[in-house]
Design an enzyme around this catalytic site. Structure first.
Site, short mmCIF file in Angstrom:
data_model
loop_
_atom_site.label_atom_id
_atom_site.label_comp_id
_atom_site.label_asym_id
_atom_site.label_seq_id
_atom_site.Cartn_x
_atom_site.Cartn_y
_atom_site.Cartn_z
N ASP A 259 -63.71 25.99 4.92
CA ASP A 259 -65.39 26.75 5.18
C ASP A 259 -65.87 25.90 6.37
OD1 ASP A 259 -67.92 27.09 3.89
OD2 ASP A 259 -67.22 27.23 1.85
N HIS B 192 -68.86 31.86 6.68
CA HIS B 192 -68.37 30.02 5.72
C HIS B 192 -66.86 30.17 6.76
CE1 HIS B 192 -70.64 28.99 2.40
NE2 HIS B 192 -70.40 30.65 2.26
N GLU C 213 -72.86 34.58 1.56
CA GLU C 213 -73.57 34.27 2.06
C GLU C 213 -73.24 34.03 3.78
OE1 GLU C 213 -75.02 30.79 -0.29
OE2 GLU C 213 -73.11 30.24 0.52
#
Ligand code: ACM
Ligand code: ZN
Length: 552
Positions: free
Chosen positions: A208, A278, A344
């Site tokens: 991440d 990420h 995202e």
């Protein structure tokens, strides 16, 4: 929901040396078996003399026997002997009472089992060792837990036939080791908890923005730069940092150790390499694959929340590096699926990046009401990455955001918001894994009074709500229901920096997730679940797992 003060007190336990009242096993455990049929006759008496038998020359079944012996020791204080038998030989009549594990192709579900208890013995059969393993889990939860340092003289197992199988084959739990590196013991404890709740798929979120946790032999620079951040934000938004470096990664030998630990327990590990978003921890060592280019000062992130810096989908170097990484990932992890993330992935950089815009032009991508041109570029990205996996004999799972971007029907969608992606994904022919931040994000607070809880990411998710999760939205057409292949729970890692907190967050909500995964919806009744849960918690205490005693 009031805090339940009742304890297992009703069960009378006997201690060696004392006049023995005999404790009773109960088969209505968590998750609830599909069918428990009481039959006439005396109970089976589980005493220290009872042996556990397994078919000779079957390592997995020998391991199952060993697990069961260990569980009996943990619960009751004595360790049954285990012994091989010849599965082709005739069963001896009148032999010593035993728990006999066996394989029986008549048990239809590959993870199902049949437990037959009479006063003469216990037969536990599945068509595979995995099925028998779940029968072993039911047995360990059916027998009571003795006070520590005491030994039971005997436990009565009522005569019964338990026939059980899971509702879903994919029963997953995500652990996020990207935000905080969790030590090997924590990862093993996470797997132990999965075992206790009949889960079979460990979704390991390994990368991440805040850290890259997987050793790459061919790219050591990735962990050299990407596994360590210089400090971490203290609150959710306030710009206060702890000033302490945090980092760590799993060596490939560590990963192999986890894979073996999981496989011995019939758990598949699916790694997630989350992309194109990420990915700041990769950009820290490979700025050339970001939209801002090789001179950009990317650093492993020190705060939480999505980041606008993502992989560049216009540059060929990006795909070359991703292919190198997935090559190693596929060598290391034997799972049929690899999770390639996709959540995202904010598009601001792509909107500004000449390379990404050139790619959009070259591909002729145009925005419409379902997706912007940049979002469709993510579809292109995902399809290229999926092809890399397919060439290596693997399949892709990605977060729901990839669905609108346009992906192949072969891609499995992991839902994490509401039900629309389950419905639309399945109805458009994708396999779907049902997840939901509303119901299954176990990193959320489990009590409304946040002041009395450890500091966490924010939202409130009581046990009672987790229990209400029903993934099969009625809008999924009957002919597409088989596409909903499972249910998952999630332990995201912002602020979860140690095994105790990880465990506290999971328990007891993990028990609720397990019933969404294992039992049939018509059997799922909260008021009946609670007493079963109450009987499970002594096992949590037996292993000194922290758990939320004041669930809501
Ligand atoms: C997610 O919670 N970003 C999948
Ligand atoms: Zn770009």
């Amino acid at each position: 929901m009031k805090f339940f003060a009742t304890v297992l007190g009703a069960v009378a336990l006997s201690v060696t040396g004392a006049m023995a009242e005999t404790a009773q096993a109960r088969y209505d455990v968590v998750p609830l078996p599909l069918s428990v049929e009481s039959v006439k006759g005396a109970p089976f008496l589980l005493t220290p003399d009872v042996k556990i038998l397994y078919p000779a020359a079957d390592e997995a079944m020998e391991r199952n026997a060993g697990f069961l012996a260990g569980y009996v020791a943990d619960n009751l204080g004595f360790t049954p002997a285990i012994e091989a038998y010849n599965p082709a030989g005739k069963q001896k009549k009148g032999g010593a009472p035993a728990i006999r594990l066996g394989l029986d192709s008549k048990v239809e579900n590959s993870e199902g089992y049949r437990l037959t208890v009479t006063d003469k013995g216990v037969e536990l059969a599945g068509s595979t060792p995995a099925g028998v393993f779940y029968g072993v889990q039911t047995l360990r939860k059916a027998i009571p837990v003795m006070p520590r340092d005491s030994v039971a003289a005997a436990v009565e197992l009522p005569a019964a036939v338990v026939a059980d199988e899971p509702r879903f084959h994919y029963r997953g739990m995500l652990l996020d080791c990207g935000r905080y590196f969790l030590p090997m013991d924590a990862v093993k404890q996470f797997i132990d908890l999965m075992v206790m709740h009949n889960m079979n798929t460990f979704h390991w979120h390994l990368t991440d923005d805040q850290g890259w946790r997987l050793e790459l032999k061919r790219h050591p620079e990735v962990t050299e730069k990407g596994s360590m951040r210089k400090e971490t934000i203290c609150g959710r938004v306030a710009q206060v940092y702890d000033g302490k470096p945090h980092g760590g990664f799993y060596s490939q030998d560590d990963v192999k150790e986890i894979l073996k630990y999981a496989a011995d327990r019939h758990i598949t590990v699916i790694p997630e390499i989350d992309m194109p978003g990420h990915m700041v921890s990769l950009l820290a060592s490979h700025p050339e694959v970001g939209c801002l280019g090789a001179d950009a000062p990317y650093q492993v992130s020190t705060h939480f929340g999505p980041h606008i810096d993502i992989l560049c989908a216009g540059k060929e170097e990006t795909f070359a590096l991703v292919e190198d990484i997935l090559d190693e990932v596929c060598e290391l992890f034997p799972s049929e699926y690899i999770n390639i993330g996709g959540d995202e992935a904010w598009k601001q950089r792509w909107e500004q990046c000449p390379d990404c815009q050139a790619r959009i032009k070259e591909l002729g991508l145009k925005g419409d009401e379902r997706a912007s041109a940049e979002h469709k570029l993510q579809g292109y990205f995902t399809k290229r990455v999926e092809k890399m996996l397919n060439e290596r004999g693997r399949k892709a799972i990605g977060w729901e955001e990839i669905f609108d971007a346009g992906v192949n029907p072969s891609t499995t969608i992991m839902a994490w918001h509401g039900f629309d992606y389950i419905v639309n994904g399945a109805n458009e022919g994708h396999d779907v894994i049902a997840g939901s931040s509303e119901y299954n994000y176990l990193d959320y607070y489990q009590r409304q009074n946040k002041d009395e809880e450890p500091f966490l990411i924010g939202k409130y998710l009581p046990l009672s709500k987790t229990y209400q999760y029903e993934p099969m939205d009625e809008r999924v057409l009957p002919e597409n229901r088989h596409h909903v292949i499972g249910v998952q729970g999630f332990v995201w890692g912002e602020f979860i920096d140690n095994a105790n907190l990880m465990t506290y967050q999971m328990l007891p909500r993990m028990a609720a997730v397990s019933e969404s995964q294992w039992i049939q919806p018509e059997q799922k009744l909260y008021h009946k679940f609670l007493p079963r849960l109450q009987r499970l918690t002594p096992l949590y205490d037996r292993y000194s797992y922290p758990w939320c005693r004041r669930w809501e």
